[in-house]
Each structure stands twice: as C-alpha cells, then as structure tokens.
Design an enzyme around this catalytic site. Structure first.
Site, PDB file in Angstrom:
ATOM      1  N   ASN A 236     -24.265  21.075  45.604  1.00 55.63           N
ATOM      2  CA  ASN A 236     -25.456  21.263  46.437  1.00 55.63           C
ATOM      3  C   ASN A 236     -24.990  21.641  47.841  1.00 55.63           C
ATOM      4  OD1 ASN A 236     -27.817  21.058  47.879  1.00 55.63           O
ATOM      5  ND2 ASN A 236     -28.001  18.821  47.678  1.00 55.63           N
TER       6      ASN A 236
ATOM      7  N   LYS B  51     -26.825  22.448  50.260  1.00 56.56           N
ATOM      8  CA  LYS B  51     -27.831  22.085  51.275  1.00 56.56           C
ATOM      9  C   LYS B  51     -28.044  23.273  52.226  1.00 56.56           C
ATOM     10  CE  LYS B  51     -26.241  17.383  50.826  1.00 56.56           C
ATOM     11  NZ  LYS B  51     -26.390  16.014  51.281  1.00 56.56           N
TER      12      LYS B  51
ATOM     13  N   HIS C 104     -34.604  15.803  45.614  1.00 58.80           N
ATOM     14  CA  HIS C 104     -33.460  15.264  46.364  1.00 58.80           C
ATOM     15  C   HIS C 104     -33.991  14.301  47.423  1.00 58.80           C
ATOM     16  CE1 HIS C 104     -29.981  15.070  48.999  1.00 58.80           C
ATOM     17  NE2 HIS C 104     -29.259  15.550  47.993  1.00 58.80           N
TER      18      HIS C 104
ATOM     19  N   GLU D 240     -33.266  13.916  50.391  1.00 57.53           N
ATOM     20  CA  GLU D 240     -33.536  14.538  51.694  1.00 57.53           C
ATOM     21  C   GLU D 240     -34.912  15.189  51.713  1.00 57.53           C
ATOM     22  OE1 GLU D 240     -29.914  16.825  51.935  1.00 57.53           O
ATOM     23  OE2 GLU D 240     -28.798  14.961  52.142  1.00 57.53           O
TER      24      GLU D 240
ATOM     25  N   GLU E 160     -28.702   9.367  42.640  1.00 54.63           N
ATOM     26  CA  GLU E 160     -28.070   9.500  43.947  1.00 54.63           C
ATOM     27  C   GLU E 160     -28.562   8.382  44.862  1.00 54.63           C
ATOM     28  OE1 GLU E 160     -26.660  13.759  44.675  1.00 54.63           O
ATOM     29  OE2 GLU E 160     -28.716  13.661  45.334  1.00 54.63           O
TER      30      GLU E 160
ATOM     31  N   GLY F 101     -23.497  11.574  51.622  1.00 54.17           N
ATOM     32  CA  GLY F 101     -22.903  12.043  52.881  1.00 54.17           C
ATOM     33  C   GLY F 101     -22.331  10.939  53.760  1.00 54.17           C
TER      34      GLY F 101
ATOM     35  N   SER G 198     -21.229  11.053  47.773  1.00 58.00           N
ATOM     36  CA  SER G 198     -19.845  10.949  48.247  1.00 58.00           C
ATOM     37  C   SER G 198     -18.807  11.071  47.126  1.00 58.00           C
ATOM     38  CB  SER G 198     -19.656   9.655  49.050  1.00 58.00           C
ATOM     39  OG  SER G 198     -20.485   9.668  50.193  1.00 58.00           O
TER      40      SER G 198
HETATM   41  C1  PEP Z   1     -26.038  15.417  47.673  1.00 58.70           C
HETATM   42  O1  PEP Z   1     -26.516  15.837  48.720  1.00 58.70           O
HETATM   43  O2  PEP Z   1     -26.635  15.628  46.607  1.00 58.70           O
HETATM   44  C2  PEP Z   1     -24.796  14.668  47.744  1.00 58.70           C
HETATM   45  C3  PEP Z   1     -24.439  13.965  46.715  1.00 58.70           C
HETATM   46  O3  PEP Z   1     -24.076  14.767  48.923  1.00 58.70           O
HETATM   47  P1  PEP Z   1     -22.584  14.211  49.203  1.00 58.70           P
HETATM   48  O4  PEP Z   1     -21.747  14.540  47.988  1.00 58.70           O
HETATM   49  O5  PEP Z   1     -22.140  14.933  50.414  1.00 58.70           O
HETATM   50  O6  PEP Z   1     -22.703  12.733  49.377  1.00 58.70           O
END
Ligand code: PEP
Length: 247
Positions: free
Chosen positions: A11, A13, A95, A97, A165, A171, A210
């Site tokens: 992703n 983003k 997601h 976000e 997630e 992040g 992460s």
């Molecule tokens: C994501 O945004 O779906 C995600 C898992 O981000 P990160 O791997 O940076 O934690």
C-alpha cells in the site's frame, strides 16, 4: 477447502510519483520464484502507468479505495470501474486511515465493496482495533464486528481477502505478539466460516502493521496468516522483496 494462496500487497498510500515506478520495476525484476501473489497499490493516478510498466511481470496492481457509486457528481472521487479501466485488478477498502480520517463506517465499506465487485475487482477489506480498544479487552469483538459489518453477502463465491491491521501497529514500528496476531486471525476465520460456510476457509487473512523483512518470516508463518498488507516497507524494492522472500 485448500489453503488460500498467500498474498503480499503493498500500500503506497499518498506516496510516489512517476519516478517511483523504478521501484515497482525493481520489485518485478527481483521477484523470482514465489508461492505468493504479489500486488502493489499505488495512488490512483499512477495505476495506469504502473500497470503498463508491470504488464509483462507477475506483479498485480491495485487501488487504495473506490466510491460506492459507479458514476455521478462526486468531485474528486474515483469509481471502481475507473480503477479497473486504468489497469487495477484489486482494491484496498476500509483502511483505518479512511475509517478514521474520512469517517468510513462498516456500512460505507460494505457499499464500497459491492461497487468493487460490480467492476470485477478483488477487494482487500481492512479491519483492526485501536490501542484503547485493545487495552479495554475489546479487540476481538471490534474486529469480528467490523468483519460482519463490512463484508456484504454478495462476496459469497467471489475472490476477496481480509486484512487485519491493528490501528496502533500501522506505521509505528509496533507489532502485536505472534499469539495476539493468531488469536485475532482465528477469530476472523471463525467469523468468515459463520458468514460464508466452507468457502470462508479459502479466504486469505492478511496481517498488516509495521511488517518489515526482519519480522516477516515469523508473522507470515503464524497460524491463519495468509499474507501481508505492507505500507512503508513496500516503497523500497529491497524491503518489499525481503518480505516476499519470507513467505
Ligand atoms: C498499511 O498502511 O496498510 C500498513 C500496514 O502500513 P505500515 O506497513 O507502514 O505499518
């Protein structure tokens, strides 16, 4: 029901310009033999160029969101059919976000998922608890509630995945322990089987939050983990390839 094929999806983003397609090409070039399906989900404006750049490779291209309607007066939005027309084969939906920043409810995610299906795309539907919810002992109830509310019955018989997630792991460099991941993934699996019967066993449940080359092997080999949704580490070919190699 056979085990679902692992999916490693990146992703991007709101990151990446035309110049970043070099990373996508490097991922395709370095892929080698893998048992996983691999996808990159760049910003919508890069989908067409990325799908052209990757057309001779095994790397799939996806979107990060689509509107719940097919056409209309929705300034700034993108329909699922537009993503498909640009070369996408899948879409990330719900997601955290978007749930947090754009107030997307389970109901909105379910309506978006129906639009994704109408366009013939494969949805990756995200769920996950906040740190407050985990500390309050509500993680399983929140996540299984999101699965029930965000996945429409029309997904029966269709290809789709669910991404767990935890909001607090995205992040941040923090990850749940392996037993914590397994507990949630088993609860998601049980909910999928309740909703879709035997077919629920064939849905890949991705972990996201992460994931990096150094923790990927442990996470990807945990019970009921069928792949990963990767944010930051999917922007660098070397890191993303390191995760794919851990499958
Ligand atoms: C994501 O945004 O779906 C995600 C898992 O981000 P990160 O791997 O940076 O934690």
């Amino acid at each position: 029901m056979t085990k679902p094929q692992p999916l490693i999806a990146g992703n991007w983003k709101m990151n990446g310009l035309g110049a970043s397609l070099g990373e996508a090409r490097a991922i395709a070039a370095g892929l080698g033999a893998t048992s996983a399906r691999v996808a990159l989900c760049p910003p919508a404006v890069l989908i067409h160029r990325m799908s052209e750049a990757l057309k001779d490779s095994a790397v799939l291209v996806g979107g990060q969101d689509n509107h719940w309607d097919d056409t209309g007066a929705f300034t700034g939005d993108t329909s699922a059919a537009m993503l498909a027309d640009a070369g996408a084969g899948m879409v990330i939906l719900g997601h955290s976000e978007r749930r947090a920043g754009y107030r997307e409810t389970d109901d909105i995610v379910a309506r978006k998922t129906l639009a994704t299906l109408r366009a013939g795309l494969e949805p990756i539907v995200c769920v996950g608890e906040t740190l407050e919810q985990r500390k309050a002992g509500e993680a399983l109830a929140v996540v299984t509630g999101q699965v029930r509310g965000s996945l429409p019955a029309d997904l029966a018989g269709k290809a789709f995945s669910v991404a767990y997630e935890p909001v607090w792991a995205i992040g941040t460099g923090l990850t749940p322990t392996t037993p914590e991941i397994e507990e949630v993934h088993r609860a998601i699996r049980a909910t999928l089987v309740e909703m879709f019967g035997e077919a629920g066993k064939g849905v890949a449940i991705l972990y996201g939050g992460s994931v990096k080359p150094s923790n990927a092997a442990e996470i990807l080999h945990a019970d009921e983990v069928g792949g990963a949704l990767v944010g930051g580490a999917s922007l660098k070919a070397e890191d993303f390839l390191g995760i794919i190699r851990a499958v």
